[in-house]
Design a protein around this motif. Sequence first.
Motif, PDB file in Angstrom:
ATOM      1  N   ASN A  96       3.395   5.764   4.311  1.00 57.73           N
ATOM      2  CA  ASN A  96       3.425   4.496   3.579  1.00 57.73           C
ATOM      3  C   ASN A  96       3.838   3.341   4.486  1.00 57.73           C
ATOM      4  OD1 ASN A  96       2.620   5.560   1.099  1.00 57.73           O
ATOM      5  ND2 ASN A  96       4.704   6.119   0.532  1.00 57.73           N
ATOM      6  N   ALA A  97       4.874   3.578   5.306  1.00 57.19           N
ATOM      7  CA  ALA A  97       5.335   2.525   6.227  1.00 57.19           C
ATOM      8  C   ALA A  97       4.253   2.200   7.249  1.00 57.19           C
ATOM      9  CB  ALA A  97       6.611   2.979   6.933  1.00 57.19           C
ATOM     10  N   ALA A  98       3.585   3.240   7.748  1.00 57.78           N
ATOM     11  CA  ALA A  98       2.532   3.030   8.738  1.00 57.78           C
ATOM     12  C   ALA A  98       1.336   2.312   8.140  1.00 57.78           C
ATOM     13  CB  ALA A  98       2.099   4.370   9.330  1.00 57.78           C
ATOM     14  N   ALA A 153       2.097  -1.312   7.937  1.00 54.02           N
ATOM     15  CA  ALA A 153       2.114  -1.910   9.270  1.00 54.02           C
ATOM     16  C   ALA A 153       0.691  -2.097   9.800  1.00 54.02           C
ATOM     17  CB  ALA A 153       2.917  -1.029  10.225  1.00 54.02           C
ATOM     18  N   VAL A 154      -0.155  -1.100   9.595  1.00 58.33           N
ATOM     19  CA  VAL A 154      -1.544  -1.188  10.058  1.00 58.33           C
ATOM     20  C   VAL A 154      -2.297  -2.281   9.306  1.00 58.33           C
ATOM     21  CG1 VAL A 154      -3.756   0.043  10.107  1.00 58.33           C
ATOM     22  CG2 VAL A 154      -1.677   1.179  10.896  1.00 58.33           C
ATOM     23  N   GLN A 155      -2.050  -2.383   8.012  1.00 59.71           N
ATOM     24  CA  GLN A 155      -2.707  -3.424   7.215  1.00 59.71           C
ATOM     25  C   GLN A 155      -2.301  -4.806   7.730  1.00 59.71           C
ATOM     26  OE1 GLN A 155      -1.457  -3.948   3.042  1.00 59.71           O
ATOM     27  NE2 GLN A 155      -3.629  -3.912   2.504  1.00 59.71           N
ATOM     28  N   ARG A 156      -1.036  -4.994   8.038  1.00 62.23           N
ATOM     29  CA  ARG A 156      -0.571  -6.267   8.594  1.00 62.23           C
ATOM     30  C   ARG A 156      -1.274  -6.547   9.918  1.00 62.23           C
ATOM     31  NH1 ARG A 156       3.658  -7.237  10.631  1.00 62.23           N
ATOM     32  NH2 ARG A 156       3.832  -9.433  10.055  1.00 62.23           N
ATOM     33  N   ALA A 157      -1.308  -5.533  10.779  1.00 57.63           N
ATOM     34  CA  ALA A 157      -1.876  -5.722  12.112  1.00 57.63           C
ATOM     35  C   ALA A 157      -3.364  -6.047  12.048  1.00 57.63           C
ATOM     36  CB  ALA A 157      -1.639  -4.461  12.946  1.00 57.63           C
ATOM     37  N   ARG A 158      -4.103  -5.315  11.218  1.00 56.34           N
ATOM     38  CA  ARG A 158      -5.550  -5.531  11.134  1.00 56.34           C
ATOM     39  C   ARG A 158      -5.895  -6.902  10.553  1.00 56.34           C
ATOM     40  NH1 ARG A 158      -7.507  -0.712  12.646  1.00 56.34           N
ATOM     41  NH2 ARG A 158      -6.901   1.197  11.556  1.00 56.34           N
ATOM     42  N   SER A 159      -5.014  -7.434   9.747  1.00 62.84           N
ATOM     43  CA  SER A 159      -5.279  -8.721   9.107  1.00 62.84           C
ATOM     44  C   SER A 159      -4.762  -9.901   9.930  1.00 62.84           C
ATOM     45  CB  SER A 159      -4.662  -8.750   7.707  1.00 62.84           C
ATOM     46  OG  SER A 159      -3.253  -8.585   7.764  1.00 62.84           O
ATOM     47  N   GLY A 160      -4.310  -9.630  11.153  1.00 59.85           N
ATOM     48  CA  GLY A 160      -3.886 -10.705  12.035  1.00 59.85           C
ATOM     49  C   GLY A 160      -2.473 -11.187  11.841  1.00 59.85           C
ATOM     50  N   GLN A 161      -1.649 -10.397  11.137  1.00 60.11           N
ATOM     51  CA  GLN A 161      -0.278 -10.834  10.870  1.00 60.11           C
ATOM     52  C   GLN A 161       0.731 -10.361  11.914  1.00 60.11           C
ATOM     53  OE1 GLN A 161       0.921 -10.670   6.594  1.00 60.11           O
ATOM     54  NE2 GLN A 161      -1.078  -9.690   6.313  1.00 60.11           N
ATOM     55  N   MET A 201       0.856  -1.185   0.000  1.00 60.88           N
ATOM     56  CA  MET A 201       0.000   0.000   0.000  1.00 60.88           C
ATOM     57  C   MET A 201       0.892   1.235   0.000  1.00 60.88           C
ATOM     58  SD  MET A 201      -2.814   1.225   2.832  1.00 60.88           S
ATOM     59  CE  MET A 201      -3.741  -0.291   2.614  1.00 60.88           C
ATOM     60  N   THR A 202       0.786   2.049  -1.033  1.00 65.89           N
ATOM     61  CA  THR A 202       1.628   3.232  -1.154  1.00 65.89           C
ATOM     62  C   THR A 202       0.777   4.471  -1.338  1.00 65.89           C
ATOM     63  OG1 THR A 202       3.416   1.963  -2.166  1.00 65.89           O
ATOM     64  CG2 THR A 202       3.459   4.343  -2.487  1.00 65.89           C
ATOM     65  N   VAL A 203       1.076   5.504  -0.549  1.00 66.93           N
ATOM     66  CA  VAL A 203       0.374   6.773  -0.670  1.00 66.93           C
ATOM     67  C   VAL A 203       1.138   7.659  -1.633  1.00 66.93           C
ATOM     68  CG1 VAL A 203      -0.397   8.838   0.538  1.00 66.93           C
ATOM     69  CG2 VAL A 203      -0.571   6.624   1.651  1.00 66.93           C
ATOM     70  N   GLU A 204       0.487   8.133  -2.655  1.00 60.72           N
ATOM     71  CA  GLU A 204       1.092   9.050  -3.611  1.00 60.72           C
ATOM     72  C   GLU A 204       0.338  10.368  -3.584  1.00 60.72           C
ATOM     73  OE1 GLU A 204       0.952   7.151  -7.368  1.00 60.72           O
ATOM     74  OE2 GLU A 204       2.429   5.630  -6.866  1.00 60.72           O
ATOM     75  N   ILE A 205       1.055  11.461  -3.730  1.00 56.33           N
ATOM     76  CA  ILE A 205       0.407  12.767  -3.708  1.00 56.33           C
ATOM     77  C   ILE A 205      -0.282  13.017  -5.046  1.00 56.33           C
ATOM     78  CG2 ILE A 205       0.824  15.250  -3.695  1.00 56.33           C
ATOM     79  CD1 ILE A 205       2.859  14.877  -1.595  1.00 56.33           C
ATOM     80  N   THR A 206      -1.585  13.016  -5.010  1.00 52.55           N
ATOM     81  CA  THR A 206      -2.403  13.389  -6.166  1.00 52.55           C
ATOM     82  C   THR A 206      -3.552  14.220  -5.637  1.00 52.55           C
ATOM     83  OG1 THR A 206      -3.967  11.546  -6.041  1.00 52.55           O
ATOM     84  CG2 THR A 206      -1.886  11.145  -7.203  1.00 52.55           C
ATOM     85  N   LYS A 207      -4.358  14.738  -6.524  1.00 51.45           N
ATOM     86  CA  LYS A 207      -5.486  15.548  -6.087  1.00 51.45           C
ATOM     87  C   LYS A 207      -6.593  14.702  -5.476  1.00 51.45           C
ATOM     88  CE  LYS A 207      -4.515  19.458  -9.061  1.00 51.45           C
ATOM     89  NZ  LYS A 207      -5.030  20.437 -10.022  1.00 51.45           N
ATOM     90  N   ALA A 208      -6.378  13.401  -5.427  1.00 50.01           N
ATOM     91  CA  ALA A 208      -7.380  12.526  -4.811  1.00 50.01           C
ATOM     92  C   ALA A 208      -6.983  12.099  -3.404  1.00 50.01           C
ATOM     93  CB  ALA A 208      -7.582  11.284  -5.679  1.00 50.01           C
ATOM     94  N   ASP A 233     -10.720  -5.368  14.998  1.00 52.45           N
ATOM     95  CA  ASP A 233      -9.526  -5.247  14.163  1.00 52.45           C
ATOM     96  C   ASP A 233      -8.805  -3.925  14.454  1.00 52.45           C
ATOM     97  OD1 ASP A 233     -11.304  -3.481  12.998  1.00 52.45           O
ATOM     98  OD2 ASP A 233     -10.865  -4.087  10.937  1.00 52.45           O
ATOM     99  N   ASN A 234      -9.002  -3.418  15.667  1.00 50.23           N
ATOM    100  CA  ASN A 234      -8.293  -2.210  16.076  1.00 50.23           C
ATOM    101  C   ASN A 234      -6.811  -2.507  16.272  1.00 50.23           C
ATOM    102  OD1 ASN A 234     -10.635  -0.657  16.127  1.00 50.23           O
ATOM    103  ND2 ASN A 234     -11.041  -1.099  18.282  1.00 50.23           N
ATOM    104  N   VAL A 235      -5.996  -1.476  16.107  1.00 48.92           N
ATOM    105  CA  VAL A 235      -4.557  -1.607  16.317  1.00 48.92           C
ATOM    106  C   VAL A 235      -4.125  -0.624  17.392  1.00 48.92           C
ATOM    107  CG1 VAL A 235      -4.266  -2.248  13.896  1.00 48.92           C
ATOM    108  CG2 VAL A 235      -3.852   0.109  14.608  1.00 48.92           C
TER     109      VAL A 235
END
Length: 331
Positions: free
Chosen positions: A224-226, A229-237, A1-8, A145-147
Amino acid sequence: MTVEITKATRFDLDIDGPSALGLMSTIREFESRLPTYSEEGLIRGSTHPSVGMEAVAVGVSWALRASDSVASNHRGHAHCLAKGADAGRTLAEILGRRDGYCGGKGGSMHIGVKELGLLGTNGIVGAGIGLATGAALAAQAQGTDNVAVAYFGDGATNQGVLAEAFNLAAIWKLPVIFVCENNHFAQSATLEEMVAQPDLRRRGEAYGVPSVDVDGMDVEAVSNAAAEAVQRARSGQGPTFIVADTYRYLGHMAGDTEIYRTAEQVEQWKGRDPIARLAKRLLDSTVLDEAQLKAIATSALTRVDSAEEFAKSSPFPDVSSAFTQVSEDYR
């Protein structure tokens, strides 16, 4: 999961909204005034600004939701504000006023906001590590699924609780993110003076915790790093250890002589300023123009002016309230 700066993306939300640039600018203005409040005698005791470190708190909080927990440290105002704390009530607490989040009883190093998942800033070095790990265990036991996030500095990595928390979090795959804000000084001691192995990432890896180094002066990189990490944590990894390379421009606390570092070193780090870097990126990508950037800066100034007015006008708590709300409202 990568955050890119766009108008969205939320990096460019409206000037009055919680954009990353607006939030970092507000935190910078808020924190920059604290030494003056101390000099004026408005703050009783010590306070620890994090000017220059705003990208870590904002980048991590970008990946969180209100129900997620955060355990902070002595340098925790930015963590609170980034998680959604009101600037006026936060400052009122720092000034020991009745309208602060803890009724003026907690002060700078003991701000807790239950409804925002803020488990508290903390004057005990490394104490938030165990609190966040416990919150993660609670979330797992409750089936949510809170972290939980633990913020701590490079000095706190020598506390035994970190090794214990790494081990249990890895064994039980707890949804906790350990965030080390490596600002290169534990008060006045450098990392190299305190440890034989200064590569802190390897400490997490030794306990089976996926660990990553990140440029803590780049809000995108932190976000992006966070997010991963959050995606891993919420998915039980399980847990992640993030080591964010950052720097505080001001002293360890109000009145710090700063004899342990040079002005040249501070200026060198200011060349990597997180607010200036994001502003340039937004300009170069045409997400914002110069007029909008100026408006964001003005808005941050206005927000903190309002917070200051609110906090200074708030009365001190009455002595009769000294032993109330100790075990009921914050349990």
